[in-house]
Scaffold this active site. Structure first.
Site, PDB file in Angstrom:
ATOM      1  N   GLU A  69       0.826  -1.211   0.000  1.00 57.33           N
ATOM      2  CA  GLU A  69       0.000   0.000   0.000  1.00 57.33           C
ATOM      3  C   GLU A  69       0.859   1.260   0.000  1.00 57.33           C
ATOM      4  OE1 GLU A  69      -2.860   0.057   3.211  1.00 57.33           O
ATOM      5  OE2 GLU A  69      -4.146  -1.427   2.223  1.00 57.33           O
ATOM      6  N   GLU A 125      -6.371  -7.173  -0.883  1.00 62.17           N
ATOM      7  CA  GLU A 125      -6.762  -6.990   0.516  1.00 62.17           C
ATOM      8  C   GLU A 125      -8.116  -6.322   0.566  1.00 62.17           C
ATOM      9  OE1 GLU A 125      -3.414  -5.579   3.244  1.00 62.17           O
ATOM     10  OE2 GLU A 125      -5.120  -4.414   3.981  1.00 62.17           O
TER      11      GLU A 125
HETATM   12  C1  IDC Z   1      -3.335  -3.675  10.359  1.00 60.73           C
HETATM   13  C2  IDC Z   1      -3.258  -4.807  11.337  1.00 60.73           C
HETATM   14  C3  IDC Z   1      -2.853  -4.299  12.695  1.00 60.73           C
HETATM   15  C4  IDC Z   1      -1.584  -3.495  12.576  1.00 60.73           C
HETATM   16  C5  IDC Z   1      -1.748  -2.397  11.525  1.00 60.73           C
HETATM   17  C6  IDC Z   1      -0.452  -1.635  11.293  1.00 60.73           C
HETATM   18  O1  IDC Z   1      -4.522  -5.470  11.422  1.00 60.73           O
HETATM   19  O2  IDC Z   1      -2.646  -5.362  13.596  1.00 60.73           O
HETATM   20  O3  IDC Z   1      -1.295  -2.893  13.813  1.00 60.73           O
HETATM   21  O4  IDC Z   1      -2.125  -2.993  10.305  1.00 60.73           O
HETATM   22  O5  IDC Z   1       0.482  -2.455  10.705  1.00 60.73           O
HETATM   23  C7  IDC Z   1      -4.341  -2.134   5.622  1.00 60.73           C
HETATM   24  C8  IDC Z   1      -2.952  -2.674   5.736  1.00 60.73           C
HETATM   25  C9  IDC Z   1      -2.876  -3.718   6.837  1.00 60.73           C
HETATM   26  C10 IDC Z   1      -3.739  -3.304   8.013  1.00 60.73           C
HETATM   27  C11 IDC Z   1      -5.192  -3.353   7.561  1.00 60.73           C
HETATM   28  C12 IDC Z   1      -6.193  -3.078   8.700  1.00 60.73           C
HETATM   29  O6  IDC Z   1      -2.460  -3.211   4.523  1.00 60.73           O
HETATM   30  O7  IDC Z   1      -1.539  -3.837   7.208  1.00 60.73           O
HETATM   31  O8  IDC Z   1      -3.581  -4.230   9.073  1.00 60.73           O
HETATM   32  N1  IDC Z   1      -5.345  -2.394   6.489  1.00 60.73           N
HETATM   33  O9  IDC Z   1      -5.999  -1.798   9.218  1.00 60.73           O
HETATM   34  N2  IDC Z   1      -4.799  -1.295   4.719  1.00 60.73           N
HETATM   35  C13 IDC Z   1      -6.074  -0.968   4.997  1.00 60.73           C
HETATM   36  C14 IDC Z   1      -6.442  -1.665   6.136  1.00 60.73           C
END
Ligand code: IDC
Length: 351
Positions: A180, A272
């Site tokens: 991302e 995702e």
């Molecule tokens: C979240 C994880 C969380 C972590 C956070 C930061 O669930 O445990 O603390 O990231 O790393 C994304 C990202 C993905 C995110 C997810 C949900 O690619 O890493 O996971 N998310 O927030 N993009 C949109 C949502």
């Protein structure tokens, strides 16, 4: 189905204990060649479809047939490797009937940069485990913060060179070179992609490569940009797809409309998504999520859902504590989001 029987047989004879993979220790110590080169079970999704190829704005299998792949993304493997083990992967392949496993390797936040050898070996191990079960292995370079992928270009080249060298003879590897990008222009993401892709293609020329788009893989929408920027300035590479991410409760119809538009312009893979808020937590909105699912089915857009772990958040499919046990099949261990997405993965494939 015969491949499921062979999966059971293979599972009984697992050469590489996953505990070793998780610790990264016994794998790291193993001599070259000890990574049992796994074979795809006949009749499995990756065996039937073989080497993937972009065809127009769609994804095609080795026979040139347009297909849709569905599966799950791991959580960050630095935190939730305990959820990626023999029993859970067996459930993903045999009970969920998934086609693809996204291996989410963070770069920062305690990921790859903290121990490149360990994380590269973990990914090697997970690729073999996915292969044994007939799944595509989608290798996710999970850069997130900082959002400019160029911050990690040197690391990405080192990592992908080794992954591609080791696995180039497999037909089930998908390379996702940027999870991302955010807070960065599309032209910077494009330059990064054009720097990294030749490293992969030098080893594995016919491979499918995915690249994230700006604005957290929303084609710039979440950064307030014009979503046409990508189609007007494409990455100079063939057999490439662009990724789009959404969280249905927050992103709703405007993002669905954006997905409709961009997927008619360029090849798109949804690597995702969740039915909750962008935090991966909060209430599920299955009505909105179903609208996205229907569109992706109709347009044959492949997807992997976030995420295959027992994290406390609503978007983690397993109830807390599940991963310390060995029961992963059926609805019993699942949260609502898990039941919902398992049902959407189990329905008949289009290949
Ligand atoms: C979240 C994880 C969380 C972590 C956070 C930061 O669930 O445990 O603390 O990231 O790393 C994304 C990202 C993905 C995110 C997810 C949900 O690619 O890493 O996971 N998310 O927030 N993009 C949109 C949502």
């Amino acid at each position: 189905m015969s491949w499921q029987k062979s999966v059971v047989a293979l599972a009984a004879a697992v050469v590489l204990p996953l505990t070793g993979v998780m610790a990264g220790s016994s794998v790291a110590a193993a001599p070259e060649g000890d990574f049992a080169a796994a074979a795809l079970p006949p009749g499995s999704p990756a065996a039937v479809n073989g080497q993937l190829k972009v065809c127009g704005v769609k994804l095609c299998n080795k026979n040139g047939k347009q297909i849709q792949l569905r599966g799950m993304s791991t959580h960050g493997i630095q935190w939730y490797s305990q959820c990626v083990k023999t029993a859970s992967l067996d459930a993903l392949a045999n009970d969920w009937k998934a086609d693809v496993l996204r291996i989410s390797m963070y770069i920062q936040e305690g990921g790859y940069e903290s121990n490149p050898r360990k994380f590269t070996d973990m990914v090697h191990g997970y690729i073999e485990e996915a292969t044994k079960r007939g799944l595509y292995a989608l290798v996710d370079w999970h850069q997130l913060s900082p959002g400019d992928p160029n911050h990690n270009t040197t690391r990405a080249k080192t990592f992908f060179k080794e992954i591609a060298q080791r696995h180039k003879d497999k037909t089930n590897i998908i390379y996702d070179i940027a999870n991302e990008p955010n807070g960065v222009t599309w032209s910077r993401v494009k330059s990064y992609a054009e720097a990294v892709i030749p490293t992969i293609r030098a080893e594995d020329p016919d491979s499918l490569v995915l690249v994230g788009t700006h604005g957290w893989s929303t084609f710039g929408l979440s950064d307030g940009r014009n979503i046409n920027e990508v189609s007007q300035n494409k990455v100079n590479a063939s057999n490439l797809m662009y990724t789009f991410h959404f969280y249905a409760k927050d992103h709703r119809d405007s993002y669905l409309n954006a997905l409709r538009t961009v997927s008619s312009q360029v090849p798109v893979f949804v690597t995702e998504f969740g039915s909750q808020e962008a935090s991966g937590d909060g209430p599920n909105d299955f009505t909105m999520a179903n609208k996205f699912i229907s569109f992706m089915k109709e347009a044959k857009i492949s997807w992997t859902n976030w995420n295959f772990s027992d994290d406390h958040r609503t978007g983690a499919v397993f109830k807390s504590g599940t991963c310390s046990g060995s029961s992963f099949s059926g609805e019993g261990p699942l949260k609502d989001s898990g039941k919902w997405v398992r049902n959407h993965i189990r329905t008949a494939d289009d290949f």
